[in-house]
Design a protein around this motif. Structure first.
Motif, mmCIF file in Angstrom:
data_model
loop_
_atom_site.group_PDB
_atom_site.id
_atom_site.type_symbol
_atom_site.label_atom_id
_atom_site.label_comp_id
_atom_site.label_asym_id
_atom_site.label_seq_id
_atom_site.Cartn_x
_atom_site.Cartn_y
_atom_site.Cartn_z
ATOM 1 N N TYR A 8 0.855 -1.190 0.000
ATOM 2 C CA TYR A 8 0.000 0.000 0.000
ATOM 3 C C TYR A 8 0.889 1.238 0.000
ATOM 4 C CZ TYR A 8 -3.492 3.407 1.647
ATOM 5 O OH TYR A 8 -4.325 4.494 1.784
ATOM 6 N N THR A 9 0.847 2.019 -1.084
ATOM 7 C CA THR A 9 1.693 3.201 -1.226
ATOM 8 C C THR A 9 0.864 4.364 -1.761
ATOM 9 O OG1 THR A 9 2.341 2.552 -3.469
ATOM 10 C CG2 THR A 9 3.769 1.821 -1.675
ATOM 11 N N SER A 10 1.426 5.548 -1.665
ATOM 12 C CA SER A 10 0.770 6.728 -2.230
ATOM 13 C C SER A 10 1.822 7.812 -2.473
ATOM 14 C CB SER A 10 -0.314 7.249 -1.269
ATOM 15 O OG SER A 10 0.256 7.623 -0.025
ATOM 16 N N PRO A 11 1.564 8.730 -3.410
ATOM 17 C CA PRO A 11 0.420 8.732 -4.320
ATOM 18 C C PRO A 11 0.644 7.727 -5.447
ATOM 19 C CG PRO A 11 1.862 10.543 -4.874
ATOM 20 C CD PRO A 11 2.467 9.875 -3.656
ATOM 21 N N HIS A 12 -0.368 7.537 -6.285
ATOM 22 C CA HIS A 12 -0.173 6.682 -7.451
ATOM 23 C C HIS A 12 0.463 7.501 -8.567
ATOM 24 C CE1 HIS A 12 -4.290 8.398 -7.975
ATOM 25 N NE2 HIS A 12 -3.876 8.574 -9.217
ATOM 26 N N LEU A 13 1.015 6.797 -9.544
ATOM 27 C CA LEU A 13 1.655 7.471 -10.672
ATOM 28 C C LEU A 13 0.662 7.728 -11.792
ATOM 29 C CD1 LEU A 13 4.357 8.564 -11.692
ATOM 30 C CD2 LEU A 13 4.876 6.283 -12.598
ATOM 31 N N THR B 90 -5.535 2.329 -8.853
ATOM 32 C CA THR B 90 -5.337 0.932 -8.460
ATOM 33 C C THR B 90 -3.878 0.611 -8.136
ATOM 34 O OG1 THR B 90 -5.141 0.287 -10.788
ATOM 35 C CG2 THR B 90 -7.334 0.137 -9.784
ATOM 36 N N GLU B 91 -2.939 1.450 -8.580
ATOM 37 C CA GLU B 91 -1.528 1.227 -8.271
ATOM 38 C C GLU B 91 -1.260 1.315 -6.776
ATOM 39 O OE1 GLU B 91 0.627 4.204 -10.359
ATOM 40 O OE2 GLU B 91 -0.128 3.629 -12.324
ATOM 41 N N ARG B 92 -2.117 2.025 -6.042
ATOM 42 C CA ARG B 92 -1.890 2.229 -4.609
ATOM 43 C C ARG B 92 -2.015 0.934 -3.809
ATOM 44 N NH1 ARG B 92 -3.384 7.711 -2.533
ATOM 45 N NH2 ARG B 92 -3.415 9.133 -4.318
ATOM 46 N N ILE B 93 -2.805 0.007 -4.298
ATOM 47 C CA ILE B 93 -3.124 -1.215 -3.549
ATOM 48 C C ILE B 93 -2.766 -2.408 -4.424
ATOM 49 C CG2 ILE B 93 -4.948 -2.502 -2.391
ATOM 50 C CD1 ILE B 93 -6.486 0.221 -2.232
ATOM 51 N N GLN B 94 -1.732 -3.145 -4.046
ATOM 52 C CA GLN B 94 -1.250 -4.251 -4.875
ATOM 53 C C GLN B 94 -1.079 -5.512 -4.035
ATOM 54 O OE1 GLN B 94 2.252 -3.219 -7.163
ATOM 55 N NE2 GLN B 94 1.597 -1.098 -7.445
ATOM 56 N N VAL B 95 -1.259 -6.644 -4.680
ATOM 57 C CA VAL B 95 -0.934 -7.940 -4.087
ATOM 58 C C VAL B 95 -0.007 -8.652 -5.051
ATOM 59 C CG1 VAL B 95 -1.816 -10.206 -3.410
ATOM 60 C CG2 VAL B 95 -3.038 -8.130 -2.728
ATOM 61 N N ASN B 96 1.167 -8.995 -4.554
ATOM 62 C CA ASN B 96 2.214 -9.572 -5.407
ATOM 63 C C ASN B 96 2.433 -8.704 -6.648
ATOM 64 O OD1 ASN B 96 2.577 -11.584 -3.552
ATOM 65 N ND2 ASN B 96 1.864 -13.250 -4.869
ATOM 66 N N THR C 278 3.278 5.052 5.114
ATOM 67 C CA THR C 278 2.500 6.154 5.663
ATOM 68 C C THR C 278 2.236 7.198 4.579
ATOM 69 O OG1 THR C 278 4.493 7.319 6.361
ATOM 70 C CG2 THR C 278 3.433 5.906 7.994
ATOM 71 N N GLY C 279 1.137 7.929 4.759
ATOM 72 C CA GLY C 279 0.856 9.019 3.842
ATOM 73 C C GLY C 279 1.613 10.265 4.232
ATOM 74 N N MET C 280 1.534 10.653 5.508
ATOM 75 C CA MET C 280 2.227 11.830 6.013
ATOM 76 C C MET C 280 2.532 11.628 7.491
ATOM 77 S SD MET C 280 0.936 15.771 6.377
ATOM 78 C CE MET C 280 0.424 15.878 4.676
ATOM 79 N N GLY C 281 3.748 11.933 7.874
ATOM 80 C CA GLY C 281 4.111 11.809 9.284
ATOM 81 C C GLY C 281 4.133 10.369 9.729
#
Length: 423
Positions: A71-76, A80-86, A137-140
């Motif tokens: 789980y990362t952010s922001p997306h490029l 759907t890039e924010r939430i990935q499995v494998n 984390t998103g921020m902090g």
């Protein structure tokens, strides 16, 4: 509800802005019966490098055969890039169904975009029966929505001044916010830090009895040309290669490797070969990314002073004949943070607004650039600015796109379209 309507609803939650605090996300997770308790969580905070470290650690776990959420952010390019499995993005149909489900369960919770998205990711990972989930984390950290979980491992990447209006105006205060993700008796891997930030992180580690893995003390990374040596806990991996360019990425990969060893101490099956394969195969587009097979078009999401300095150091190591810089910034950023490290290397600047709701005015960027004695032109779109920079480039020069990840995304879209036309 179809996918477009789901995105409209999610992005509509941005009207609640940035709201640091854990009450909403805890209420959401209560309503969802705490999906995050069905798998092991790795929590990553920091200023720069946390996305790369998260991606690398997820790749290592996947190489070891563990089903792994990321789980990362922001997306490029797409949500759907924010939430990935494998490393496979969440299917659009699951975004639709989970948006409907969470919305129906929490009608009285005024969740922000990030809070709702975090809950959606945690539910999706549970439904996919992942073994591990790596959360950025998103921020902090202390009041970030991702901090409503109890992790198996935490990591703090290098800390610098960023989001000072929310996190504090000095490194020690910001480090205190990042240290908020530490949990009692949970190990923490600490990347290279300024002394004042490290002091805060180690003090909190001691208070919570967190076993610290500190860069340069408990693990070391020694760059050797395009490869590096990693050593920790009686193992030594030599001639490790990563596809992510830049010396700073070697240190990011080293922190991910240290994280993997911390997990191995807790019972994860991770061989040295799995560690090596993970960092060698990780991909993280838009960060010091050379486009295509060429060596003259560089894309980088640097958007703060620390990121700009890392980018400047990398460019200096390349010794280009010149740099033509396509530049744009999201509002709230200070142009000087990027201009001061990079302008001494730049031949000409091509200013354009990134495709976000609010951007720093192009005229303001041009004035700041011209004030440093570097030629500057204004464009209405990143595509026009990039086309002009490429057309005016001479052999030996680099065309650089940097200043915002949104700007990089627009450039990648344009370049992909041009590549398809040439087929």
């Amino acid at each position: 509800m179809h996918y477009g309507e789901s995105l409209d609803y999610l992005y509509g939650l941005q009207r609640f802005g940035i709201k640091l605090g854990l009450e909403n996300i805890k209420n959401l997770l209560d309503a969802l019966q705490h999906p995050e308790k069905g798998y092991s969580v790795i929590h990553v905070a920091g200023t720069n490098g946390k996305g790369s470290v998260s991606a690398a650690l997820a790749e290592i776990l996947q190489q070891a055969g563990y089903k792994t959420g990321l789980y990362t952010s922001p997306h490029l390019h797409c949500f759907t890039e924010r939430i990935q499995v494998n490393r496979r993005p969440i299917p659009e149909v699951d975004v639709v169904e989970l948006t409907k489900e969470i919305r129906a369960l929490s009608p009285g919770v005024p969740a922000t975009f990030f809070e709702f998205t975090t809950a959606l990711a945690l539910v999706y990972f549970a439904r996919q029966k992942v073994d591990f989930a790596v959360l950025e984390t998103g921020m902090g950290g202390r009041l970030d929505a991702t901090n409503a979980i109890t992790p198996q491992l935490t990591l703090i990447t290098p800390i610098s001044l960023d989001h000072v209006e929310h996190l504090g105006g000095d490194l020690a205060t910001i480090a205190g916010e990042k240290a908020g993700i530490l949990k009692k008796d949970v190990p923490v891997v600490i990347g290279a830090q300024e002394d004042c930030a490290l002091e805060v992180l180690l003090a909190q580690s001691s208070r919570l009895n967190c076993r610290p893995w500190v860069a340069g003390v408990d693990y070391t990374v020694i760059p050797r040309g395009s490869r590096f040596t990693f050593a920790a806990q009686g193992i030594c991996l030599e001639n490790v290669k990563t596809s992510l360019p830049g010396r700073h990425q070697m240190h990011n990969m080293g922190q991910a490797l240290a994280g993997a060893l911390a997990l191995r101490e807790q019972g994860a099956t991770l061989t040295e070969e799995m560690l090596r394969r993970g960092v060698e195969s990780v991909r993280w587009p838009g960060r010091l990314e050379w486009w295509g097979d060429g060596d003259f078009l560089l894309l980088d999401g640097a958007h703060n002073a620390a990121g700009a300095q890392v980018l400047a150091d990398y460019l200096i190591s390349l010794r280009p004949a010149g740099v033509r810089w396509v530049f744009g910034m999201k509002s709230g950023r200070k142009p000087a943070d990027l201009l001061l490290p990079l302008l001494p290397l730049v031949t000409e600047v091509y200013c354009a607004p990134p495709p976000v709701e609010e951007a720093v005015a192009v005229q303001d960027l041009c004035e700041a650039t011209a004030g440093q004695g570097v030629p500057c032109s204004a464009y209405t779109s990143p595509e026009d600015a990039l086309a002009a920079a490429l057309a005016q480039r001479i052999p030996g020069e680099i065309v650089l796109v940097a200043g915002s990840l949104y700007l990089v995304a627009a450039a990648r879209d344009y370049l992909q379209q041009q590549d398809e036309k040439d087929l």
